[in-house]
Design a protein around this motif. Structure first.
Motif, PDB file in Angstrom:
ATOM      1  N   MET A 139       0.813  -1.230   0.000  1.00 21.39           N
ATOM      2  CA  MET A 139       0.000   0.000   0.000  1.00 21.39           C
ATOM      3  C   MET A 139       0.840   1.270   0.000  1.00 21.39           C
ATOM      4  SD  MET A 139      -3.308  -0.539   0.284  1.00 21.39           S
ATOM      5  CE  MET A 139      -3.588  -2.077  -0.500  1.00 21.39           C
ATOM      6  N   TYR A 196       0.700   3.561  -3.970  1.00 22.81           N
ATOM      7  CA  TYR A 196      -0.312   2.921  -4.817  1.00 22.81           C
ATOM      8  C   TYR A 196      -0.576   3.875  -5.985  1.00 22.81           C
ATOM      9  CZ  TYR A 196      -4.770   0.401  -5.652  1.00 22.81           C
ATOM     10  OH  TYR A 196      -5.813  -0.322  -6.192  1.00 22.81           O
ATOM     11  N   HIS A 213     -10.857  -2.872  -7.707  1.00 25.24           N
ATOM     12  CA  HIS A 213     -11.188  -1.796  -6.764  1.00 25.24           C
ATOM     13  C   HIS A 213     -12.551  -1.213  -7.131  1.00 25.24           C
ATOM     14  CE1 HIS A 213     -10.313   1.248  -3.722  1.00 25.24           C
ATOM     15  NE2 HIS A 213     -11.181   1.934  -4.451  1.00 25.24           N
ATOM     16  N   GLY A 256     -10.501  -4.108  -3.176  1.00 23.81           N
ATOM     17  CA  GLY A 256     -10.362  -2.830  -2.481  1.00 23.81           C
ATOM     18  C   GLY A 256     -11.655  -2.051  -2.601  1.00 23.81           C
ATOM     19  N   TYR A 260      -8.670  -4.317   1.397  1.00 24.95           N
ATOM     20  CA  TYR A 260      -8.097  -3.033   1.819  1.00 24.95           C
ATOM     21  C   TYR A 260      -9.130  -1.939   1.573  1.00 24.95           C
ATOM     22  CZ  TYR A 260      -7.320  -1.586  -3.034  1.00 24.95           C
ATOM     23  OH  TYR A 260      -7.512  -1.221  -4.348  1.00 24.95           O
TER      24      TYR A 260
END
Ligand code: 3NM
Length: 219
Positions: A10, A13, A91, A112, A131
């Motif tokens: 992380m 990113y 994501h 994510g 995450y």
């Protein structure tokens, strides 16, 4: 992926698509990875963005760059493309569909989720997100439909309430203001223009990584 390993990924990113780059996106990505970006998200959105075959081809080319540098390749909000490319994860934002269904669609990959408060964070983690992205931390001109600027308040709130998941702050972050994001509890920073618009993307990524690592030592 182990939580501790993911937290390391992380740190820097990098997110982008063709419209965020004034030069060749593959070259920008390669420079970012040379500089030390630890994770990449393909986000082909906004006016003038590619679609169909050319979009998939760019995604594939960027995935190949990530493979050469052993950096995970995440796709923004497109399960089909993620599956087609066998990408490392997806994501999504709060408006991108039912999170529980999304999670069930690809159990083995990273997920994510963008969150803006404690309830959204708890829900995302309950359904199995790996995450959280939290923002906008600072004002950003890159995404126009963001929530209000939140500073460090939400990242702090999540940590104060025992949330130990990997977290990145996003929105208006660059090397000079990254330390506060990490000191407030994030594991790293997610950036678009700090790298994609920089004259030297490798230097930008390297400066970000230095700032994040220094802030982690002092945290
Ligand atoms: N999501 P830059 S802010 C993609 O607040 C995105 O959820 C945000 O771009 C959010 O690093 C943002 O250039 C844009 O400010 C980040």
């Amino acid at each position: 992926m182990d939580k501790a390993v993911l937290k390391e990924k992380m740190k820097v990113y990098f997110i982008m698509g063709s419209t965020n780059c004034s030069t060749d996106a593959k070259e920008v990505l390669e420079q970012a990875l040379i500089g030390g970006a630890t994770l990449f998200q393909f986000r082909e959105k906004g006016e003038g963005c590619l679609d169909g075959k050319s979009r998939a081809e760019l995604a594939m080319a960027l995935q190949n760059v990530c493979r050469r540098y052993n950096v995970p390749f995440i796709i923004n909000d497109d399960i089909k493309l993620m599956k087609k490319l066998n990408a490392d994860g997806l994501h999504v934002g709060q408006e991108d569909g039912d999170l529980e269904e999304i999670r069930k669609a690809f159990p083995g990959k990273l997920l994510g989720v963008s969150v803006h408060n404690l309830n959204e964070a708890r829900h995302a983690l309950e359904i199995g997100a790996d995450y959280l992205g939290v923002g906008p931390v600072y004002p950003t001109g890159t995404k126009t439909d963001t929530r209000p600027v939140m500073g460090y308040s939400v990242i702090r709130e999540l940590r104060d309430n025992g949330i130990d998941a990997p977290i990145v702050g996003i929105g208006g972050i660059h090397a000079d203001n990254a330390s506060g994001v990490v000191q407030s509890g994030a594991d790293g920073v997610a950036v678009i223009t700090a790298i994609s618009n920089h004259q030297e993307p490798a230097a930008a990524a390297s400066e970000l990584l230095k700032a994040v690592e220094k802030a982690k030592q002092n945290h």
